[in-house]
Scaffold this active site. Structure first.
Site, mmCIF file in Angstrom:
data_model
loop_
_atom_site.group_PDB
_atom_site.id
_atom_site.type_symbol
_atom_site.label_atom_id
_atom_site.label_comp_id
_atom_site.label_asym_id
_atom_site.label_seq_id
_atom_site.Cartn_x
_atom_site.Cartn_y
_atom_site.Cartn_z
ATOM 1 N N ASP A 30 0.599 -1.244 0.086
ATOM 2 C CA ASP A 30 -0.100 -0.178 0.205
ATOM 3 C C ASP A 30 0.960 1.193 -0.115
ATOM 4 O OD1 ASP A 30 -1.802 1.941 0.397
ATOM 5 O OD2 ASP A 30 -2.881 0.747 1.897
ATOM 6 N N GLN A 31 0.753 2.182 -1.078
ATOM 7 C CA GLN A 31 1.351 3.487 -1.133
ATOM 8 C C GLN A 31 2.889 3.230 -1.427
ATOM 9 O OE1 GLN A 31 -1.116 6.025 1.192
ATOM 10 N NE2 GLN A 31 0.692 7.401 1.645
ATOM 11 N N CYS A 77 -6.717 4.232 -2.046
ATOM 12 C CA CYS A 77 -7.007 2.918 -1.729
ATOM 13 C C CYS A 77 -8.170 2.223 -2.186
ATOM 14 C CB CYS A 77 -6.721 2.891 -0.268
ATOM 15 S SG CYS A 77 -5.347 3.368 0.527
ATOM 16 N N HIS A 82 -10.343 -3.358 2.624
ATOM 17 C CA HIS A 82 -10.786 -2.028 2.467
ATOM 18 C C HIS A 82 -12.107 -2.004 1.599
ATOM 19 C CE1 HIS A 82 -9.124 2.324 2.764
ATOM 20 N NE2 HIS A 82 -10.490 2.104 3.215
ATOM 21 N N ASP A 132 -0.969 -0.475 -4.684
ATOM 22 C CA ASP A 132 -2.203 0.237 -5.036
ATOM 23 C C ASP A 132 -2.340 1.653 -5.525
ATOM 24 O OD1 ASP A 132 -1.563 1.240 -2.491
ATOM 25 O OD2 ASP A 132 -3.819 1.012 -1.758
ATOM 26 N N HIS A 133 -1.056 2.536 -5.280
ATOM 27 C CA HIS A 133 -0.827 3.586 -5.696
ATOM 28 C C HIS A 133 0.467 3.933 -5.237
ATOM 29 C CE1 HIS A 133 -1.933 4.851 -1.642
ATOM 30 N NE2 HIS A 133 -3.151 4.256 -1.552
#
Length: 485
Positions: free
Chosen positions: A11-12, A51, A102, A304-305
């Site tokens: 994540d991130q 997210c 999420h 995800d990003h």
């Protein structure tokens, strides 16, 4: 026998935070080895780089226009007819997710046989006035229950005093390393390898919360980076320096200037979390070998990003710049069953919605008609006749609501509230330092990209297009109405 599938998401994580990408500081030996034995994607993007929409793209294979999540919106039910895990489960796969989902309701299986859940520290899920007994963090989060059992205390994720969006504050993890959520996700994934049905192929999604803040790496990893003199973050000539000067010190800010010492410490924490992840991913890959399934497993790694981490004085994600929207993507077939071109790189532009059709094709499972992504396996074999010419991305973000279109070589950005346009030549200017939108040389290209965006937005309920022209100032929506019924 159909291949096993291991999907690893973080994540991130920025696209460039891999040693194999030439990063000047970070150490990621296990992911570098995975890339060297597989296929590395140079132009992978998250269409809506935050997210929830990113995970909707992974799970459904849809564009944001179809899955309907075009910004950050909690409490919108996930009611999709076809999901990645659901299609694989119907095809006799044993499916499991460990870590972050999420989704809503929080314990929605989304087609998995089982989920061992840790969504991380989410403000919404911690608000008792916003949740019920079956959605509140204390009740739903499996990691927190486990952590409290292991520590024998009312341990909480907030004990370090760090917010989940504090991208500029870093402190070492205060408990034993084995209790860190990154270690926990791998421990639970390894336990699934022990408990899985040996008569079925498996689909395991190991979904890490880190390197998303809080920036809390174990001490040994923080020590690797805390004294490094970090390279300066890129700041484009187009940035409003005066506005950046006026925003300081807020640890959860999206835009502003912070002292180099604090920024370097934040980068140290962020890079340390990634190296920690890399070691734990190595542990998981080793467990595949010990279980005797490594050669029979297709492995996909992505995020995800990204995280802007000071690029152009921005932090976190949601914006269309490379640090936020561009992501790492590696596809590896250790057993060589699928004929991938080992050690190759792909420069065609791909997106998170391509993951579902890729994994379904690898499994020999029919791809539902709802899927709008495309399998990247032909790209991995260098046996494709044509590919998409661009992707469209967006994010509803108040006054910074934006849309972008890119082919991986150029990028056009339109801010829907102000009407501001930007154009970058990513080949000559990968750091997006120079905005070419106002130059005579790129006037034709600017118009070409604008026309493409008009085509993408025509007919949208927000009213972004009128009579063939982009219209600024229309109210952005975080989700489209067709998913709220």
């Amino acid at each position: 026998m159909k291949p096993n599938i291991l999907l690893i998401t973080v994540d991130q994580m920025r696209w460039d935070c891999l040693g194999v990408m030439g990063h000047p500081v970070i150490e990621t030996p296990n992911l570098d080895a995975l890339a060297n034995k597989g296929v590395l994607f140079r132009s992978a993007y998250s269409a809506t780089p935050i997210c929830i929409p990113a995970r909707a793209a992974i799970m459904t294979g849809m564009s944001q226009r179809s899955h309907g999540r075009v910004g950050y919106a909690e409490r919108i039910p996930w009611n999709y007819a076809h999901t990645l895990a659901g299609e694989l489960a119907k095809a006799n796969y044993h499916t499991q997710c460990v870590g972050k989902m999420h989704v809503y309701p929080t314990r929605n299986l989304c087609g998995f046989h089982n989920v061992v859940l840790h969504d991380g520290y989410l403000h919404h899920n911690r608000r008792k006035d916003h949740t019920t007994a079956d959605t509140h963090f204390d009740s739903c989060d499996d990691y927190l229950q486990w952590l409290r059992q292991m520590t024998g205390a009312q341990t909480d994720l907030t004990d370090l005093g760090l917010d989940c969006n504090a991208s500029t504050v870093a402190r070492p993890w205060h408990l034993e390393e084995r209790l860190h959520p990154t270690n926990w996700a791998v421990t639970q994934s390894i336990d699934f390898l022990r408990r899985r049905d040996p008569g079925k192929p498996f689909f395991l999604w190991t979904s890490f919360v880190r390197p998303h803040s809080p920036l809390d790496p174990p001490q040994a990893y923080f020590d690797l980076y805390k004294d490094v003199d970090m390279p300066d973050s890129p700041v484009g000539t187009w940035v409003d320096q005066q506005a950046a000067e006026q925003s300081r010190n807020d640890p959860t800010m999206l835009f502003g200037i912070i002292a180099k010492r604090r920024l370097d410490r934040a980068k140290a924490g962020y890079y340390a979390l990634i190296t920690h992840l890399d070691d734990q991913i190595g542990r998981l890959l080793n467990a595949l070998q010990e279980a005797g399934v490594h050669q029979d497993t297709l492995i996909v790694f992505t995020s995800d990003h990204g995280e802007l981490m000071g690029d152009h004085h921005f932090f976190r994600k949601g914006l269309p710049y490379e640090g936020s929207a561009k992501i790492p993507l590696i596809v590896c077939d250790p057993g060589g069953q699928m004929g991938l071109k080992i050690g190759s790189e792909v420069r065609e532009v791909v997106e998170l919605r391509d993951i579902m059709p890729t994994l379904l094709e690898a499994a020999g499972v029919p791809i539902p008609h709802t899927v709008e992504g495309s399998s990247v396996l032909p790209l991995c074999k260098d046996k494709f006749e044509c590919w998409r010419s661009y992707i469209h991305g967006e994010h509803a973000l108040g006054q910074l609501s934006n849309h972008y279109v890119t082919d991986g070589k150029e990028k056009y950005i339109w801010y829907s509230q102000s009407g501001r346009e930007q154009l970058f030549n990513l080949v000559d200017d990968p750091l997006e330092l120079t905005d070419l939108s106002g130059t005579d040389e790129y006037k034709t290209r600017l118009n070409d990209w604008r026309t493409i965006l008009v085509k993408e937005l025509d007919g949208r309920e927000e009213g972004y297009v009128d009579n063939g022209y982009l219209v600024a100032g229309r109210k952005p929506q975080t989700y489209l109405s067709h998913i709220s019924v």
